[in-house]
Scaffold this motif. Structure first.
Motif, PDB file in Angstrom:
ATOM      1  N   ALA A 186      27.591   4.855  47.700  1.00  0.00           N
ATOM      2  CA  ALA A 186      27.743   4.148  46.424  1.00  0.00           C
ATOM      3  C   ALA A 186      29.149   4.399  45.909  1.00  0.00           C
ATOM      4  N   VAL A 187      29.851   3.335  45.549  1.00  0.00           N
ATOM      5  CA  VAL A 187      31.206   3.453  45.004  1.00  0.00           C
ATOM      6  C   VAL A 187      31.090   3.387  43.484  1.00  0.00           C
ATOM      7  N   ILE A 188      31.352   4.522  42.820  1.00  0.00           N
ATOM      8  CA  ILE A 188      31.097   4.637  41.384  1.00  0.00           C
ATOM      9  C   ILE A 188      32.367   5.085  40.664  1.00  0.00           C
ATOM     10  N   GLY A 189      32.402   4.863  39.361  1.00  0.00           N
ATOM     11  CA  GLY A 189      33.561   5.274  38.575  1.00  0.00           C
ATOM     12  C   GLY A 189      33.697   4.438  37.328  1.00  0.00           C
ATOM     13  N   HIS A 190      34.656   4.805  36.489  1.00  0.00           N
ATOM     14  CA  HIS A 190      34.904   4.103  35.234  1.00  0.00           C
ATOM     15  C   HIS A 190      35.424   2.693  35.512  1.00  0.00           C
ATOM     16  N   ALA A 191      35.289   1.819  34.516  1.00  0.00           N
ATOM     17  CA  ALA A 191      35.803   0.456  34.637  1.00  0.00           C
ATOM     18  C   ALA A 191      37.301   0.478  34.927  1.00  0.00           C
ATOM     19  N   HIS A 192      37.733  -0.444  35.765  1.00  0.00           N
ATOM     20  CA  HIS A 192      39.147  -0.620  36.124  1.00  0.00           C
ATOM     21  C   HIS A 192      39.720   0.565  36.900  1.00  0.00           C
ATOM     22  N   SER A 193      38.834   1.319  37.567  1.00  0.00           N
ATOM     23  CA  SER A 193      39.332   2.353  38.478  1.00  0.00           C
ATOM     24  C   SER A 193      39.596   1.760  39.862  1.00  0.00           C
ATOM     25  N   GLY A 194      39.240   0.484  40.044  1.00  0.00           N
ATOM     26  CA  GLY A 194      39.580  -0.214  41.287  1.00  0.00           C
ATOM     27  C   GLY A 194      38.511  -0.186  42.351  1.00  0.00           C
ATOM     28  N   LYS A 195      37.251  -0.104  41.970  1.00  0.00           N
ATOM     29  CA  LYS A 195      36.162   0.005  42.948  1.00  0.00           C
ATOM     30  C   LYS A 195      36.060  -1.255  43.819  1.00  0.00           C
TER      31      LYS A 195
ATOM     32  N   THR B 133      32.820  -5.853  36.862  1.00  0.00           N
ATOM     33  CA  THR B 133      31.562  -5.833  37.611  1.00  0.00           C
ATOM     34  C   THR B 133      30.407  -5.559  36.653  1.00  0.00           C
ATOM     35  N   MET B 134      29.332  -6.336  36.764  1.00  0.00           N
ATOM     36  CA  MET B 134      28.186  -6.162  35.876  1.00  0.00           C
ATOM     37  C   MET B 134      26.898  -5.853  36.631  1.00  0.00           C
TER      38      MET B 134
ATOM     39  N   PHE C 205      31.662  -0.273  33.508  1.00  0.00           N
ATOM     40  CA  PHE C 205      31.629  -0.403  32.049  1.00  0.00           C
ATOM     41  C   PHE C 205      30.358   0.260  31.542  1.00  0.00           C
ATOM     42  N   HIS C 206      30.470   1.020  30.457  1.00  0.00           N
ATOM     43  CA  HIS C 206      29.331   1.832  30.002  1.00  0.00           C
ATOM     44  C   HIS C 206      28.084   1.014  29.748  1.00  0.00           C
ATOM     45  N   MET C 207      28.266  -0.241  29.364  1.00  0.00           N
ATOM     46  CA  MET C 207      27.113  -1.071  29.027  1.00  0.00           C
ATOM     47  C   MET C 207      26.244  -1.383  30.245  1.00  0.00           C
ATOM     48  N   PHE C 208      26.829  -1.256  31.444  1.00  0.00           N
ATOM     49  CA  PHE C 208      26.095  -1.587  32.664  1.00  0.00           C
ATOM     50  C   PHE C 208      25.883  -0.357  33.554  1.00  0.00           C
ATOM     51  N   SER C 209      25.983   0.825  32.958  1.00  0.00           N
ATOM     52  CA  SER C 209      25.858   2.045  33.763  1.00  0.00           C
ATOM     53  C   SER C 209      24.457   2.222  34.338  1.00  0.00           C
ATOM     54  N   HIS C 210      23.463   1.526  33.778  1.00  0.00           N
ATOM     55  CA  HIS C 210      22.112   1.599  34.351  1.00  0.00           C
ATOM     56  C   HIS C 210      22.092   1.032  35.771  1.00  0.00           C
TER      57      HIS C 210
ATOM     58  N   THR D 231      35.980   3.591  20.087  1.00  0.00           N
ATOM     59  CA  THR D 231      36.079   4.544  21.201  1.00  0.00           C
ATOM     60  C   THR D 231      36.874   3.997  22.377  1.00  0.00           C
ATOM     61  N   GLN D 232      37.579   2.880  22.173  1.00  0.00           N
ATOM     62  CA  GLN D 232      38.358   2.262  23.240  1.00  0.00           C
ATOM     63  C   GLN D 232      37.484   1.940  24.459  1.00  0.00           C
ATOM     64  N   GLY D 233      36.249   1.551  24.185  1.00  0.00           N
ATOM     65  CA  GLY D 233      35.325   1.178  25.252  1.00  0.00           C
ATOM     66  C   GLY D 233      34.697   2.347  25.976  1.00  0.00           C
ATOM     67  N   ARG D 234      34.859   3.563  25.466  1.00  0.00           N
ATOM     68  CA  ARG D 234      34.380   4.749  26.180  1.00  0.00           C
ATOM     69  C   ARG D 234      33.092   5.306  25.588  1.00  0.00           C
ATOM     70  N   GLY D 235      32.561   4.675  24.558  1.00  0.00           N
ATOM     71  CA  GLY D 235      31.320   5.151  23.939  1.00  0.00           C
ATOM     72  C   GLY D 235      30.145   4.276  24.303  1.00  0.00           C
TER      73      GLY D 235
END
Length: 750
Positions: free
Chosen positions: A13-22, A61-62, A84-89, A713-717
């Motif tokens: 699984a390739v995981i990480g914060h948004a815009h880390s280039g996955k 990515t969503m 993106f935190h909103m789609f972390s599920h 939170t600049q998209g981090r919350g």
């Protein structure tokens, strides 16, 4: 393509914060492995795992997507996940079918909020983690402070077991290669090339630092292994082949989290990353035996099991979704835990080894609703060998399915295969009754794999079809969206008669609406839902209601006296009968209750239901000829309205239990914002550098909170909320609500 055994498969699984280039890195890996003729780009939708039209349009990515690379005799299955935190599920659900996680860290920013969250998801599933510092081509890699700053950040977050197994080679041309600290060889690349490195000598300027890093790696690998420590002390090092074997074991056992360096954009060090996954990542068959549930009770116990689960409230109602108590039947079998209870089978936990010798079984971890192919079910082969056109039993739903056109997925493209072995990832289209979370397999060898817990939606919006044609198509279109995304809820509010759609946040719901229009040609208007206010009383009151009507012949006569009393919050409505001596005949008392209840549902102050009160009828009179049920029903209505005038009526509002998670530096701003929303903070907890704020906030103040949280939170919350209780609306706020309700009534009358 050839058939691969479990020992030749790496599921990552390739995981990480948004815009880390996955997504970009996966495209580079596929190009380096010559799976694609050109390197796909996210911006133009040519990246293999960026095929969804909404994802391309929004540049993020969503949903999870799957691709594979054939590399030197092994197959690497790559699961791209949202950052993106909103789609972390979605990222969490990707942990179940894989044996390792590639944790991407943006070399310009270091570890970010979602990076820490997905790291914890991987830890929850005991997945080995390989850290990849991506975007090393950026001049701001390491925040402008270089490798030391990046490594300090990793050690501070995840400990000293995050150890480099490479060193980046940088110079005037930028990031051009890596030094392998196991073999002590350098790999040089042409930025923007095919991803193929040339082996050479370690640059002289890096030789000292490479040797020091090599010794640090050897020491860490040797820790905890007596035979390695002895060899290390005797020889001062560990032979290369022994080091390779020991490092593989250390990664598999989560004792070491190796750190590598890449640039997906310029395709540098991607072939070496594939080499690393081939040699060091756990194979599909190295995974520990999977804990599964196995039927253990006789049919005679079935009804008892169902009765117990019903008594415990096992049905998955979602009363937390803005006070709506029941969902419609739209779920159509998507409530997996409920369907398991209804199957009437109690279960015990057993272990199923990931091997070809066990009976064939597969677990559906994702569903894609393709407008052309139909429903595509993504699955992991838990055990055995699955062959095309095989007939398998759906253990969850008690039906049979034929696996026609067995495939492996390269993004949206299906590549047909004849068979898949234990541990592999595959896909099949057009299964009739199979959904995400189902387990299928050989008849008579029933097991069930427990899926990732279904996430709770945190935000709800009302949707309104634009035309009658859209209304006719809405239910079917949303049903397909719900098959694909388990976070989505769709139901009707029985009080407001609004259609409500719930999701992870505003952007998630907007994406759903856009997908409905683009893919299913169904247009809806999105708006904030009506807040389900309530009315109640704070004092006692008595009143008489007398209904008398004479128009020739039989008339109408009903007379009752009632008493209203407040009840504790959440008690609802109670009715008491204190009639003595037959002042009101027994058969007319229910009519009085019905009249009171119907009027209470229409409200007194602003048209909201009146709750938490007791109405007692204690006296009255009747007429032998003119009295009937309708007359006493009208009398009950009249008495209730009069009593409400004296009972100190007030408005109640739903209060939500809210949990907000954000980096600690934003805690002050979030607390101030909650105070401005009439919130009451219940507590704060620290999780590393992340702060969790628990609060109780009125629902009316949370309808647009998602956008505010993203801004603060600049998209981090991230946040989630559920219904807690009802509370009295402050007078100043109540005045505005009442004024608004009166305006609506006047407009309706006009």
């Amino acid at each position: 393509m050839r058939t691969y055994l479990g020992s030749e498969i790496r599921n990552v699984a390739v995981i990480g914060h948004a815009h880390s280039g996955k997504t970009t890195l996966i495209a580079a890996l596929l190009h380096a492995a010559k799976m694609t003729s050109t390197q796909g780009r996210v911006a133009d939708g040519t990246a293999a795992t960026a095929y969804d039209e909404e994802e391309v349009a929004r540049g993020t990515t969503m949903q999870n997507a799957v691709a594979f690379a054939e590399w030197q005799g092994v197959k690497v299955n790559l699961v791209d996940t949202p950052g993106f935190h909103m789609f972390s599920h979605e990222a969490r659900s990707a942990m179940l079918p894989v044996e390792a996680a590639l944790v991407l860290v943006n070399a310009q920013c270091g570890v970010e909020a979602v990076t820490e969250r997905v790291w914890s998801y991987a830890a929850e599933y005991n997945l080995p983690r390989i850290v990849v510092l991506n975007q090393m081509d950026s001049p701001r890699a390491g925040g402008g402070q270089g490798l030391s700053a990046l490594m300090e950040d990793l050690h501070e977050r995840w400990g000293r077991t995050c150890v480099p197994v490479q060193l980046p080679i940088t110079g005037p041309e930028g990031f051009t290669g890596v030094v392998d600290l196991v073999t002590m060889q350098a790999f040089f690349y042409q930025p923007g090339g095919q991803g193929a490195g040339k082996i050479g000598e370690v640059p002289s300027g890096m030789l000292a630092s490479a040797r020091a890093a090599h010794e640090a790696l050897v020491e860490l690998v040797a820790e905890g292994k007596d035979e390695l420590m002895e060899e290390f002390f005797e020889q001062g090092t560990i032979p290369e082949q022994h080091l390779i074997t020991a490092l593989h074991e250390a990664i598999r056992e989560d004792r070491i989290f190796p750190v590598l360096f890449t640039s997906g954009q310029t395709n540098v060090a991607t072939d070496h990353l594939l080499d690393f996954l081939k040699v060091y990542a756990p194979t599909a068959t190295e995974r520990a035996a999977i804990a599964v549930s196995d039927p253990v009770v006789e049919t005679a116990d079935v009804m008892q099991s169902v009765a117990v689960s019903g008594a415990n409230g096992s049905s998955n109602g979602h009363g937390g979704d803005f006070g709506v108590e029941k969902e419609t039947s739209m779920s159509n079998g998507l409530e997996h835990s409920e369907s398991r209870h209804l199957s009437g089978i109690d279960t015990g936990i057993v272990l199923r080894a990931v091997t070809d010798s066990e009976p064939a079984a597969l677990f559906v971890y994702k569903t894609m609703a393709d407008p052309f192919t139909g429903r595509v079910s993504f699955f992991k082969v838990v055990s055995g060998v699955v062959r095309t056109d095989a007939v398998v039993e759906n253990y969850t739903r008690k039906g049979q399915e034929r696996l026609s056109h067995l495939s492996v997925m390269q993004g949206r493209k299906a590549v047909e295969v004849a068979e898949l072995h234990a541990g592999d990832l595959g896909a099949v289209a057009k299964l009739r009754e199979t959904f995400t979370g189902d387990t299928l397999g050989q008849k008579g060898a029933e097991i069930r794999v427990e899926s990732v817990p279904r996430p709770e939606a945190s935000m709800t919006y009302a949707i309104e079809p634009k035309t009658r044609a859209d209304e006719d198509k809405l239910a079917g279109a949303l049903h397909k969206v719900m098959e694909e995304d388990q976070m989505v809820r769709f139901f009707r509010d029985a009080e407001t008669n609004e259609f409500l759609v719930a999701g992870a946040g505003q952007q998630h719901i907007e994406a759903i609406v856009a997908r409905l229009k683009r893919r299913y040609h169904t247009e809806v208007t999105l708006k904030s839902p009506k807040v389900p206010y309530r009315e109640t009383i704070r004092g006692k009151a008595e009143a008489q209601g007398r209904h008398k009507k004479q128009s020739g012949g039989h008339g109408q006569y009903g007379d009752c006296k009632i008493r209203l009393e407040p009840l504790p919050r959440g008690a609802g409505f109670q009715f008491g009968n204190e009639i003595f001596g037959g002042s009101i005949p027994r058969q007319y008392v229910p009519a009085v209750e019905k009249g009171i209840l119907e009027t209470a549902l229409r409200g007194f102050l602003a048209g909201y239901p009146v709750v938490d009160f007791k109405a007692t009828v204690y006296d009255g009179s009747y007429h032998d000829v003119d009295s009937n049920e309708l007359s006493f029903k009208v009398a009950g209505r009249m008495a209730f309205r009069k009593a409400m005038e004296q009972a100190r009526p007030c408005l109640l509002e739903p209060v939500m239990r809210v949990e907000i998670e954000a980096p600690e530096e934003f805690a002050g701003a979030l607390m101030g914002d909650l105070n401005g929303r009439r919130g009451r903070v219940q507590g704060m907890n620290a999780r590393g550098k992340t702060t969790v704020i628990e609060a109780e906030v009125p629902m009316a103040e949370m309808l647009s909170y998602g956008a505010t949280l993203t801004s603060l939170t600049q998209g981090r919350g991230s946040f989630r909320m559920e219904m807690k209780h009802y509370d009295v609306v402050p007078p100043a706020v109540a005045e505005k609500i009442l004024a608004s309700a009166k305006r609506v009534v006047v407009e309706d009358e006009e």
